[in-house]
Design an enzyme around this catalytic site. Structure first.
Site, mmCIF file in Angstrom:
data_model
loop_
_atom_site.group_PDB
_atom_site.id
_atom_site.type_symbol
_atom_site.label_atom_id
_atom_site.label_comp_id
_atom_site.label_asym_id
_atom_site.label_seq_id
_atom_site.Cartn_x
_atom_site.Cartn_y
_atom_site.Cartn_z
ATOM 1 N N ARG A 102 52.519 17.437 44.641
ATOM 2 C CA ARG A 102 51.184 17.703 44.096
ATOM 3 C C ARG A 102 51.129 16.933 42.781
ATOM 4 N NH1 ARG A 102 47.051 21.752 44.385
ATOM 5 N NH2 ARG A 102 46.241 22.370 42.343
ATOM 6 N N HIS A 129 43.085 15.146 49.391
ATOM 7 C CA HIS A 129 43.674 16.479 49.564
ATOM 8 C C HIS A 129 43.722 16.763 51.077
ATOM 9 C CE1 HIS A 129 45.196 20.271 48.580
ATOM 10 N NE2 HIS A 129 44.247 20.754 47.795
ATOM 11 N N GLN A 132 44.270 20.384 52.553
ATOM 12 C CA GLN A 132 43.078 21.214 52.426
ATOM 13 C C GLN A 132 42.073 20.871 53.529
ATOM 14 O OE1 GLN A 132 42.187 23.791 50.008
ATOM 15 N NE2 GLN A 132 40.775 24.045 51.710
ATOM 16 N N ASP A 221 32.853 22.946 45.670
ATOM 17 C CA ASP A 221 34.089 22.938 44.900
ATOM 18 C C ASP A 221 33.700 23.015 43.426
ATOM 19 O OD1 ASP A 221 36.731 22.661 44.120
ATOM 20 O OD2 ASP A 221 36.869 20.519 44.582
ATOM 21 N N CYS A 261 37.127 25.510 48.547
ATOM 22 C CA CYS A 261 38.576 25.307 48.596
ATOM 23 C C CYS A 261 39.330 26.180 47.587
ATOM 24 C CB CYS A 261 38.913 23.839 48.379
ATOM 25 S SG CYS A 261 38.264 23.156 46.847
ATOM 26 N N ARG A 289 45.343 27.378 55.181
ATOM 27 C CA ARG A 289 46.194 26.372 54.557
ATOM 28 C C ARG A 289 47.632 26.498 55.077
ATOM 29 N NH1 ARG A 289 45.147 24.206 49.475
ATOM 30 N NH2 ARG A 289 47.224 23.304 49.694
#
Length: 302
Positions: A102, A129, A132, A221, A261, A289
């Site tokens: 990450r 991402h 996700q 988001d 998300c 996830r």
């Protein structure tokens, strides 16, 4: 699949195969009958940015599939500054079976992957991402049976989340619409790639009301992501009118579902009322996830 860095690299068939595996893992866990494809495997989690969902979902996925994980904070590893990424990659290769990262920059992932003989997984970067997005389209399949023919409207920034989601939706035969203020849309290079590789233009409709008129899914988001704190006041002003609220949801079809998300800044990009409404499936989405990442790890490592 050698690594999981970009959804751009995968075909629609490969994404569908991962979704099938993710749904299978979810059903197996409900029966308490998960297989153990990661038995005796060790996965390193190297995080330059803090996380709730990414860290817990990966650690839990690895443990439940029979493996073990090692969490390494970015400052401890010093990607690219304490030692070169090439040296870090070849060192980690000696100890673990895969690395989830990450990171702040996609270039960090790409460089590590070039030097790595073990799988590298993109847990988040500035550009993409993909884990996700895989969970997002899994949720859409659970809700509607398919992504093909469905319309997903993203109200917000043309950021890493919306970019990966646009690719996943497009490759699975859905329509993706971005509704963003001027200056916050996708860059020209990405829109050109999308038109060439997905086969249909990427729709951008600045008016949120028009953008959600035929939406099966409304997605949003945060307006100010980690690392953008200095831009907060400007972004709050620029995104005025782009809140996913009860009024906007009322302009969409009655069956429309809402995704986010997380983490959410309630009453900024989305109201508390919409988050807690029957249309909201954000926690089902968050749970997915883990299963999406189970599918990725099982494919790469086992």
């Amino acid at each position: 699949m050698r690594h999981f860095l970009h959804l751009l690299d995968l075909t629609g068939e490969q994404i569908s195969e991962l979704l099938t595996e993710a749904i299978r893992f979810k059903a197996a866990r409900a029966r308490r009958a998960l297989p153990k494809p990661l038995a005796d495997r060790v996965i390193a989690l190297v995080f330059e940015k803090p996380s709730l969902r990414t860290r817990v979902s990966f650690e839990s996925a690895i443990l439940q599939l029979g493996g073990s994980s090692l969490y390494l904070a970015g400052a401890d590893v010093g990607l690219g500054w304490r030692e070169s990424n090439a040296d870090i990659a070849r060192t980690l290769n000696q100890f673990v079976d895969a690395v989830v990262l990450r990171v702040f920059k996609q270039s960090t992932l790409d460089e590590l992957a070039r030097w790595s003989s073990i799988p590298i997984v993109n847990g988040l970067s500035d550009l993409e991402h993909p884990c996700q997005a895989l969970a997002d389209v899994m949720t859409i399949v659970e809700l509607f049976g398919t992504v093909a023919g469905k319309t997903v409207t993203f109200v917000g920034d043309g950021n890493n989340v919306s970019r990966s989601l646009a690719v996943a939706v497009g490759k699975l035969g859905g329509t993706f619409i971005l509704s963003a203020p001027a200056g916050y849309g996708f860059d020209a290079e990405f829109t050109q790639w999308y038109a060439t590789n997905i086969g249909n233009p990427l729709s951008e409709i600045s008016d949120p009301t028009a953008a959600v008129a035929h939406a099966d899914v409304i997605y949003t988001d945060v307006w100010t992501s980690m690392g953008q704190e200095a831009e907060r006041e400007k972004r709050l002003k620029d995104f005025t009118g782009y809140q996913v609220n009860e009024s906007l949801l009322a302009k969409a079809p009655s069956h429309t579902k809402v995704l986010h998300c997380l983490p959410a800044h309630r009453d900024e990009e989305i109201t508390d009322g919409v988050m807690e409404s029957p249309a909201s499936v954000v926690f089902q989405q968050a749970g997915n996830r883990m299963y999406a990442q189970m599918a990725v790890l099982a494919k790469l490592v086992s």
